[in-house]
Motif scaffolding. Sequence first.
Motif, PDB file in Angstrom:
ATOM      1  N   HIS A  26       0.384  -1.100   0.343  1.00 17.76           N
ATOM      2  CA  HIS A  26      -0.039   0.333   0.171  1.00 17.76           C
ATOM      3  C   HIS A  26       0.868   1.177  -0.254  1.00 17.76           C
ATOM      4  N   THR A  27       2.238   1.262   0.566  1.00 19.77           N
ATOM      5  CA  THR A  27       2.652   2.081   0.374  1.00 19.77           C
ATOM      6  C   THR A  27       2.942   2.927  -0.827  1.00 19.77           C
ATOM      7  N   THR A  28       3.799   1.170  -2.050  1.00 20.85           N
ATOM      8  CA  THR A  28       3.966   1.658  -3.292  1.00 20.85           C
ATOM      9  C   THR A  28       2.158   2.468  -3.985  1.00 20.85           C
ATOM     10  N   LEU A  29       1.240   1.882  -3.616  1.00 18.79           N
ATOM     11  CA  LEU A  29       0.060   2.090  -4.187  1.00 18.79           C
ATOM     12  C   LEU A  29       0.222   3.876  -3.903  1.00 18.79           C
ATOM     13  N   HIS A  30       0.026   4.703  -2.564  1.00 19.73           N
ATOM     14  CA  HIS A  30      -0.872   5.284  -2.292  1.00 19.73           C
ATOM     15  C   HIS A  30       0.472   6.291  -2.722  1.00 19.73           C
ATOM     16  N   ALA A  31       1.901   6.172  -2.953  1.00 22.72           N
ATOM     17  CA  ALA A  31       3.355   6.770  -3.691  1.00 22.72           C
ATOM     18  C   ALA A  31       2.545   7.050  -5.639  1.00 22.72           C
ATOM     19  N   ARG A  32       2.610   6.374  -6.104  1.00 20.96           N
ATOM     20  CA  ARG A  32       2.114   6.011  -6.933  1.00 20.96           C
ATOM     21  C   ARG A  32       0.487   6.488  -8.075  1.00 20.96           C
ATOM     22  N   SER A  33      -0.442   6.773  -7.034  1.00 23.35           N
ATOM     23  CA  SER A  33      -2.035   8.073  -6.872  1.00 23.35           C
ATOM     24  C   SER A  33      -1.114   9.088  -6.685  1.00 23.35           C
ATOM     25  N   VAL A  34       0.194   9.399  -6.145  1.00 24.24           N
ATOM     26  CA  VAL A  34       0.543  10.649  -6.245  1.00 24.24           C
ATOM     27  C   VAL A  34       1.958  10.655  -7.610  1.00 24.24           C
ATOM     28  N   ASP A  35       2.611  10.013  -8.236  1.00 24.26           N
ATOM     29  CA  ASP A  35       3.420  10.108  -8.848  1.00 24.26           C
ATOM     30  C   ASP A  35       2.938   8.260  -9.844  1.00 24.26           C
ATOM     31  N   PRO A  36       2.451   8.767 -11.020  1.00 21.41           N
ATOM     32  CA  PRO A  36       2.373   7.387 -11.161  1.00 21.41           C
ATOM     33  C   PRO A  36       3.422   6.756 -12.260  1.00 21.41           C
ATOM     34  N   THR A  37       4.270   7.279 -12.244  1.00 23.64           N
ATOM     35  CA  THR A  37       5.246   6.394 -12.497  1.00 23.64           C
ATOM     36  C   THR A  37       6.159   5.939 -12.674  1.00 23.64           C
ATOM     37  N   LEU A  38       5.925   6.009 -10.840  1.00 23.87           N
ATOM     38  CA  LEU A  38       6.638   5.572 -10.142  1.00 23.87           C
ATOM     39  C   LEU A  38       6.132   3.914  -9.779  1.00 23.87           C
ATOM     40  N   THR A  39       8.020   3.241  -9.258  1.00 21.37           N
ATOM     41  CA  THR A  39       7.743   1.642  -9.098  1.00 21.37           C
ATOM     42  C   THR A  39       8.212   0.963  -8.243  1.00 21.37           C
ATOM     43  N   TYR A  40       8.500   0.156  -7.809  1.00 21.66           N
ATOM     44  CA  TYR A  40       9.331  -0.701  -6.943  1.00 21.66           C
ATOM     45  C   TYR A  40      10.215  -1.846  -6.717  1.00 21.66           C
ATOM     46  N   LEU A  41      10.950  -2.133  -5.629  1.00 19.88           N
ATOM     47  CA  LEU A  41      11.037  -3.328  -5.887  1.00 19.88           C
ATOM     48  C   LEU A  41      11.419  -4.233  -4.510  1.00 19.88           C
ATOM     49  N   GLN A  42      11.888  -5.648  -4.628  1.00 19.68           N
ATOM     50  CA  GLN A  42      11.243  -6.576  -3.378  1.00 19.68           C
ATOM     51  C   GLN A  42      12.957  -6.916  -3.045  1.00 19.68           C
ATOM     52  N   THR A  43      12.795  -6.594  -1.507  1.00 18.25           N
ATOM     53  CA  THR A  43      14.517  -6.579  -1.355  1.00 18.25           C
ATOM     54  C   THR A  43      14.547  -7.517   0.529  1.00 18.25           C
ATOM     55  N   LEU A  44      15.202  -8.153   0.816  1.00 17.97           N
ATOM     56  CA  LEU A  44      15.392  -9.320   2.276  1.00 17.97           C
ATOM     57  C   LEU A  44      16.997  -8.686   2.191  1.00 17.97           C
ATOM     58  N   PHE A  45      17.091  -7.838   3.228  1.00 14.61           N
ATOM     59  CA  PHE A  45      18.103  -7.480   3.440  1.00 14.61           C
ATOM     60  C   PHE A  45      18.390  -8.857   4.640  1.00 14.61           C
ATOM     61  N   PRO A  46      20.182  -8.837   4.302  1.00 13.40           N
ATOM     62  CA  PRO A  46      20.441  -9.990   5.409  1.00 13.40           C
ATOM     63  C   PRO A  46      20.782  -9.978   6.981  1.00 13.40           C
ATOM     64  N   ASP A  47      20.619 -11.024   7.926  1.00 12.49           N
ATOM     65  CA  ASP A  47      21.172 -10.751   9.046  1.00 12.49           C
ATOM     66  C   ASP A  47      22.153 -10.343   9.662  1.00 12.49           C
ATOM     67  N   ASP A  48      22.156  -8.394  10.345  1.00 15.90           N
ATOM     68  CA  ASP A  48      22.936  -7.654  10.443  1.00 15.90           C
ATOM     69  C   ASP A  48      22.364  -6.728  10.809  1.00 15.90           C
ATOM     70  N   LYS A  49      22.705  -7.161  12.469  1.00 18.55           N
ATOM     71  CA  LYS A  49      22.125  -6.117  13.221  1.00 18.55           C
ATOM     72  C   LYS A  49      22.518  -4.163  13.322  1.00 18.55           C
ATOM     73  N   GLN A  50      23.794  -4.387  12.460  1.00 16.63           N
ATOM     74  CA  GLN A  50      23.707  -3.017  12.204  1.00 16.63           C
ATOM     75  C   GLN A  50      23.788  -1.924  10.914  1.00 16.63           C
ATOM     76  N   LEU A  51      23.136  -2.678  10.209  1.00 14.04           N
ATOM     77  CA  LEU A  51      22.142  -2.581   9.332  1.00 14.04           C
ATOM     78  C   LEU A  51      23.392  -2.036   7.775  1.00 14.04           C
ATOM     79  N   THR A  52      24.180  -3.003   8.294  1.00 15.03           N
ATOM     80  CA  THR A  52      25.439  -2.302   7.157  1.00 15.03           C
ATOM     81  C   THR A  52      25.004  -2.232   5.431  1.00 15.03           C
TER      82      THR A  52
END
Length: 450
Positions: free
Chosen positions: A324-350
């Motif tokens: 729904h985050t993407t949905l709201h963004a696209r309702s303001v700017d329909p040229t936006l798209t998105y990605l889906q990513t899983l980041f590693p298990d790293d508490k530092q979020l490097t």
Amino acid sequence: MTSTTSLFDLKAAIADLAGLDIITDPQQIAKLSQDYYTFSPVLVEQLTGKVGGVVIRPVDEAEVIRVAQVCVKYKIPLTVRGAGTGNYGQCVPLEGGVILDMTRMTAVKWVKPGMARMEAGVKLSVLDKQTRETGWEIRMAPSTYRTATIGGFIGGGSGGIGSVTYGQLRDRGNLQAVRVVTMEDEPKAIELRGDDVYKVAHAYGTNGIITELEVPLAPAYPWAEAIVTFPDFMTAARFGQAISDADGVIKKLVCICADPIPGYFAALKSYFPEGSHCALLIVSETSLEALNEWLKDFGGTIAYQKTAQEASKGVTLSEYSWNHTTLHARSVDPTLTYLQTLFPDDKQLTLLEHMYQHFGDEVMMHLEFLRVGGVARPAALQVVRYTTEERLNEIIAYHEAKGAFIFNPHTYVLEDGGMKQVDVEQLKFKERVDPYGLLNPGKMRAWLER
Ligand SMILES: Cc1cc2nc3c(=O)[nH]c(=O)nc-3n(C[C@H](O)[C@H](O)[C@H](O)COP(=O)(O)OP(=O)(O)OC[C@H]3O[C@@H](n4cnc5c(N)ncnc54)[C@H](O)[C@@H]3O)c2cc1C
């Protein structure tokens, strides 16, 4: 109309199916041939104009079997659909034929402590309302839970609100049983339990028509909602990690959005100071005091808070999270798209920090924390400023090269999204129950290339 099924085949099939709820109006058929693939400019190019020849809406399993028999008899492709809220053209019929709309099969068969059995077409919100009356609730739901069906969630979804505590649909214990109708010469219903459920779960309806499911439940909590704002994105992200790791905080949603994403949330805009980053949180009302203590550690400001009773009315933060985050963004700017990513298990979020700095405003960071293999990890549904398919692929390749896992939302092929490899069990099951390859043809690479 893009269809490889001749009208004659369909005419004969429709005649055989007299008495069922059959839709032949071209406009309605076109509507029921769609899903939300429009979030992807790549898929728009590939899928626009693909429509079925007829829509059939069965009311019970006996009717599903009847439709399956007729499709096998005339060798007509059959594409199952729930509410059509999938994102990857999952229920777009590539070869026309019959669209089997499951939304009239809505019976909740029973609810017991911790478990419920229902038909595939029941909406998740309706199911949840019914189970909550007994003190139990569904463990996880997509942000489309108001319209999405349970059959569609199991057929095409992965997880969502609740996944921060319960993991994903594919985790053992989150799906107990499925009953599927086959497309053999003599179609029949069979029950799959234990690990066998994964033969059809997340198979995009390519190897069985799910008619009933048994779904484990969680104890129901009074869910409060809060928006916390931060002047710095990485502080917001680290707060997200900490709250997701906090064993004492009962939670359902930890969603972190980098500036400028909050600016796309029209109804919530007034809560966000200019240039701020935010956390959208759903926690048990009983965890609000603990949440405040965590906030002292990270210095966030509560901009909005609703009790469970207040949160049950009007705007809900669920519908600003996940896609729904993407949905709201696209309702303001329909040229936006998105990605889906899983980041590693790293508490530092490097790596996450690196990507945030590296791409800046081109790949706007939106995190959803979820439990993976027993630990909380950030997944991202980044909002992307789209320029060309080539650039999009460069962004994907950069993430993969650095060790972030991409679940590509710009493909309708099952294996090319998140799986990245052939699921031999799903293929074997298809060979057994759909020998003519009639179910949602074109979606399973393993079948096409076997
Ligand atoms: C704004 C937005 C937000 C979203 N958020 C999330 C999210 O948080 N998490 C998530 O996982 N997904 C999300 N999605 C994707 C989608 O909404 C969910 O996966 C949803 O559960 C799909 O349900 P549906 O009834 O709409 O299924 P459909 O889109 O109709 O079908 C999905 C797939 O399942 C198959 N299928 C449907 N019913 C059956 C059946 N009875 N038997 C066999 N196969 C069947 C279809 O053929 C298709 O391949 C989002 C989509 C949008 C547009």
